[in-house]
Design a protein around this motif. Structure first.
Motif, PDB file in Angstrom:
ATOM      1  N   THR A 196       1.687  -1.645 -20.994  1.00 51.17           N
ATOM      2  CA  THR A 196       1.067  -0.742 -20.014  1.00 51.17           C
ATOM      3  C   THR A 196       1.986   0.436 -19.734  1.00 51.17           C
ATOM      4  OG1 THR A 196      -0.041  -2.641 -18.999  1.00 51.17           O
ATOM      5  CG2 THR A 196      -0.029  -0.595 -17.753  1.00 51.17           C
ATOM      6  N   SER A 197       3.292   0.187 -19.640  1.00 47.34           N
ATOM      7  CA  SER A 197       4.249   1.289 -19.456  1.00 47.34           C
ATOM      8  C   SER A 197       4.187   2.259 -20.630  1.00 47.34           C
ATOM      9  CB  SER A 197       5.666   0.735 -19.295  1.00 47.34           C
ATOM     10  OG  SER A 197       5.784  -0.042 -18.129  1.00 47.34           O
TER      11      SER A 197
ATOM     12  N   PHE B 255     -10.146   2.685 -11.916  1.00 47.33           N
ATOM     13  CA  PHE B 255      -9.004   1.783 -12.031  1.00 47.33           C
ATOM     14  C   PHE B 255      -9.470   0.334 -11.980  1.00 47.33           C
ATOM     15  CE2 PHE B 255      -5.136  -0.397 -10.528  1.00 47.33           C
ATOM     16  CZ  PHE B 255      -4.216   0.107 -11.430  1.00 47.33           C
ATOM     17  N   LYS B 256     -10.497   0.080 -11.180  1.00 51.18           N
ATOM     18  CA  LYS B 256     -11.062  -1.266 -11.089  1.00 51.18           C
ATOM     19  C   LYS B 256     -11.645  -1.701 -12.428  1.00 51.18           C
ATOM     20  CE  LYS B 256     -14.419  -3.957  -8.419  1.00 51.18           C
ATOM     21  NZ  LYS B 256     -15.433  -3.901  -7.331  1.00 51.18           N
TER      22      LYS B 256
ATOM     23  N   SER C 269      -0.627  -3.062 -12.100  1.00 51.20           N
ATOM     24  CA  SER C 269      -0.538  -2.136 -10.970  1.00 51.20           C
ATOM     25  C   SER C 269       0.816  -1.439 -10.928  1.00 51.20           C
ATOM     26  CB  SER C 269      -0.767  -2.891  -9.651  1.00 51.20           C
ATOM     27  OG  SER C 269      -2.024  -3.530  -9.645  1.00 51.20           O
ATOM     28  N   LEU C 270       1.854  -2.155 -11.307  1.00 47.36           N
ATOM     29  CA  LEU C 270       3.213  -1.622 -11.222  1.00 47.36           C
ATOM     30  C   LEU C 270       3.503  -0.606 -12.317  1.00 47.36           C
ATOM     31  CD1 LEU C 270       6.015  -1.930  -9.771  1.00 47.36           C
ATOM     32  CD2 LEU C 270       6.555  -3.672 -11.489  1.00 47.36           C
ATOM     33  N   SER C 271       3.020  -0.859 -13.529  1.00 45.61           N
ATOM     34  CA  SER C 271       3.406  -0.039 -14.672  1.00 45.61           C
ATOM     35  C   SER C 271       2.363   0.982 -15.113  1.00 45.61           C
ATOM     36  CB  SER C 271       3.735  -0.956 -15.864  1.00 45.61           C
ATOM     37  OG  SER C 271       2.642  -1.794 -16.160  1.00 45.61           O
TER      38      SER C 271
ATOM     39  N   VAL D 230      -0.994  -5.590  -2.574  1.00 46.27           N
ATOM     40  CA  VAL D 230      -0.298  -4.393  -2.076  1.00 46.27           C
ATOM     41  C   VAL D 230      -0.084  -3.390  -3.205  1.00 46.27           C
ATOM     42  CG1 VAL D 230       1.843  -3.526  -1.066  1.00 46.27           C
ATOM     43  CG2 VAL D 230       0.794  -5.618  -0.166  1.00 46.27           C
ATOM     44  N   LEU D 231       0.389  -3.858  -4.363  1.00 44.79           N
ATOM     45  CA  LEU D 231       0.636  -2.969  -5.498  1.00 44.79           C
ATOM     46  C   LEU D 231      -0.667  -2.384  -6.040  1.00 44.79           C
ATOM     47  CD1 LEU D 231       3.410  -4.955  -7.431  1.00 44.79           C
ATOM     48  CD2 LEU D 231       3.679  -2.864  -6.083  1.00 44.79           C
ATOM     49  N   TYR D 232      -1.716  -3.166  -6.008  1.00 48.47           N
ATOM     50  CA  TYR D 232      -3.021  -2.667  -6.500  1.00 48.47           C
ATOM     51  C   TYR D 232      -3.511  -1.512  -5.618  1.00 48.47           C
ATOM     52  CZ  TYR D 232      -8.016  -2.544  -7.518  1.00 48.47           C
ATOM     53  OH  TYR D 232      -9.290  -2.130  -7.849  1.00 48.47           O
ATOM     54  N   LYS D 233      -3.339  -1.646  -4.306  1.00 46.10           N
ATOM     55  CA  LYS D 233      -3.793  -0.582  -3.408  1.00 46.10           C
ATOM     56  C   LYS D 233      -2.957   0.675  -3.542  1.00 46.10           C
ATOM     57  CE  LYS D 233      -5.939  -3.524   0.088  1.00 46.10           C
ATOM     58  NZ  LYS D 233      -5.982  -3.925   1.525  1.00 46.10           N
ATOM     59  N   LYS D 234      -1.687   0.510  -3.957  1.00 46.76           N
ATOM     60  CA  LYS D 234      -0.806   1.672  -4.097  1.00 46.76           C
ATOM     61  C   LYS D 234      -0.836   2.271  -5.512  1.00 46.76           C
ATOM     62  CE  LYS D 234       2.546   0.528  -0.485  1.00 46.76           C
ATOM     63  NZ  LYS D 234       3.973   0.331  -0.161  1.00 46.76           N
ATOM     64  N   ALA D 235      -1.515   1.601  -6.420  1.00 50.91           N
ATOM     65  CA  ALA D 235      -1.563   2.079  -7.801  1.00 50.91           C
ATOM     66  C   ALA D 235      -2.386   3.355  -7.900  1.00 50.91           C
ATOM     67  CB  ALA D 235      -2.167   0.995  -8.709  1.00 50.91           C
ATOM     68  N   PRO D 236      -2.134   4.214  -8.893  1.00 49.15           N
ATOM     69  CA  PRO D 236      -2.878   5.465  -9.046  1.00 49.15           C
ATOM     70  C   PRO D 236      -4.339   5.167  -9.363  1.00 49.15           C
ATOM     71  CG  PRO D 236      -1.546   5.064 -10.989  1.00 49.15           C
ATOM     72  CD  PRO D 236      -1.127   4.045  -9.968  1.00 49.15           C
ATOM     73  N   LYS D 237      -5.236   5.849  -8.699  1.00 51.78           N
ATOM     74  CA  LYS D 237      -6.660   5.628  -8.906  1.00 51.78           C
ATOM     75  C   LYS D 237      -7.315   6.809  -9.645  1.00 51.78           C
ATOM     76  CE  LYS D 237      -6.710   1.770  -6.563  1.00 51.78           C
ATOM     77  NZ  LYS D 237      -5.283   1.652  -6.220  1.00 51.78           N
TER      78      LYS D 237
END
Length: 358
Positions: free
Chosen positions: A79-80, A98-99, A292-294, A351-358
């Motif tokens: 993913t990175s 994103f979903k 979500s993180l990468s 938490v990471l999912y909500k902060k991930a780029p959409k």
């Protein structure tokens, strides 16, 4: 059900390809370290036994044990790379939400979880029998061949006691079998020795049977008597790795039977049972965290994401190990101990999912 699109197949292939490549790479390194550590033992054992009895069974065991780590590393890595090549930005810009991007990741996680669950429940336990037999024979013997002060509830109202049992000659010493009607003792069999044959078949030697009928007592003596007592040495000779050699249905039946008999030292069996399901669920949780993180393109490249991913994955494994000790000490139930890491890391995933780029 919607047909998978090309982008889904592309991500699934990348995910699973990276996952299996990571497993192969780590296993190659592990084999080298294992050979170096056990070289003296391997030289004493037949080469065919080392290859087919040990390594053929050790590799799937190790791969399945650390599958959450491999899953997380695979997600973080590929993913990175997608984010670094601006492929994720292109996907989101083309109208894919994103979903929706999560779908192929969850499908891949489901494939890995199903594979891990099947292996841990049905395939690896029989393989562990051969692997552990090899290590007991050529590396270090961890069999439990002796036990003392054994007391078991054979069936409701029937209590068996063995002062000492030696598995090398299948002999127990100072044996007694007491039968109760509610709280009233109805009969008591005592014997100097008892020998286990097979399938609950025991032979008592130099025995005395006392039958109680109110105030009357009947005595029966003898030198030898064949009897059926529904216990086996495996019910009280419990080794550290016994839980790993049982399939999940066998483990479930064993735990239920031991609880009925009042055996206390079955925590490792309950932990192993819950661990198999918790590890399968971890594939979904760690996939969500990794994705979500990468998925965000960062200035430092994928190295930062991989570093964070390794830190989180190793912390998950460490946390799982720590919480299992809570169950052994009796601080929590085995189910709660095994699922605490999943609960905490589910919160992190949200938490990471909500902060991930959409």
């Amino acid at each position: 059900m919607k047909v998978l699109k090309k982008i889904d197949i592309y991500i699934i292939k990348k995910f699973l390809g990276t996952y299996f490549f990571a497993i192969a790479l780590i296993l190659a390194i592990t084999v080298m370290f294992d050979i170096n550590e056990k070289l003296d033992s391997f030289l004493k054992a037949p080469l065919s036994a080392t290859i087919f009895d040990y390594f053929f069974n050790f590799l799937p065991y190790f791969a399945n044990l650390f599958s959450p780590l491999f899953t997380f590393i695979a997600v973080i890595f590929f993913t990175s790379k997608l984010a670094d090549n601006s492929e994720i930005i292109a996907m989101l810009s083309s109208g894919i939400s994103f979903k929706r991007l999560f779908v192929p990741y969850m499908i891949s996680a489901a494939i890995i979880a199903a594979l891990n669950l099947y292996l841990s429940c049905y395939v690896i336990p029989p393989a562990n029998v051969t692997r552990i037999e090899y290590t007991n024979t050529y590396v270090k013997n961890k069999r439990v061949d002796y036990a003392s002060n054994i007391q078991l509830q054979v069936e409701p109202g029937v209590i068996a006691y063995i002062s000492r049992y030696d598995n090398s000659n299948k002999t127990g010493y100072r044996f007694s079998l007491e039968k109760f009607d509610k709280k009233v003792l109805k009969s008591r069999l005592t014997a100097q020795t008892v020998n286990y044959d097979s399938a609950y078949h025991w032979r008592v030697n130099n025995y005395l049977i006392r039958n109680f009928n109110g105030m009357r007592e009947e005595l029966v003596r003898g030198t030898s008597l064949d009897t059926i007592v529904p216990i086996e040495p495996s019910d009280f000779l419990i080794s550290q790795n016994d839980s790993e050699m049982m399939t999940t249905p066998e483990l479930r039946r064993y735990i239920a039977r031991q609880k009925e008999r009042g055996v206390a030292n079955i925590k490792n069996f309950e932990i192993e049972y819950e661990r198999r399901f918790a590890m399968a669920a971890a594939s979904f949780i760690l996939t969500a965290i990794g994705m979500s993180l990468s998925s965000r393109k960062v200035k430092g490249g994928m190295g930062i994401n991989i570093g964070i991913g390794l830190l989180l994955s190793f912390s998950y494994i460490l946390f799982s190990t720590v919480t299992s000790t809570f169950a052994v000490s009796g601080a929590t139930s085995p189910m709660l101990a095994m699922w605490i890491p999943n609960i905490i890391y589910t919160v992190i995933a949200v938490v990471l999912y909500k902060k991930a780029p959409k």
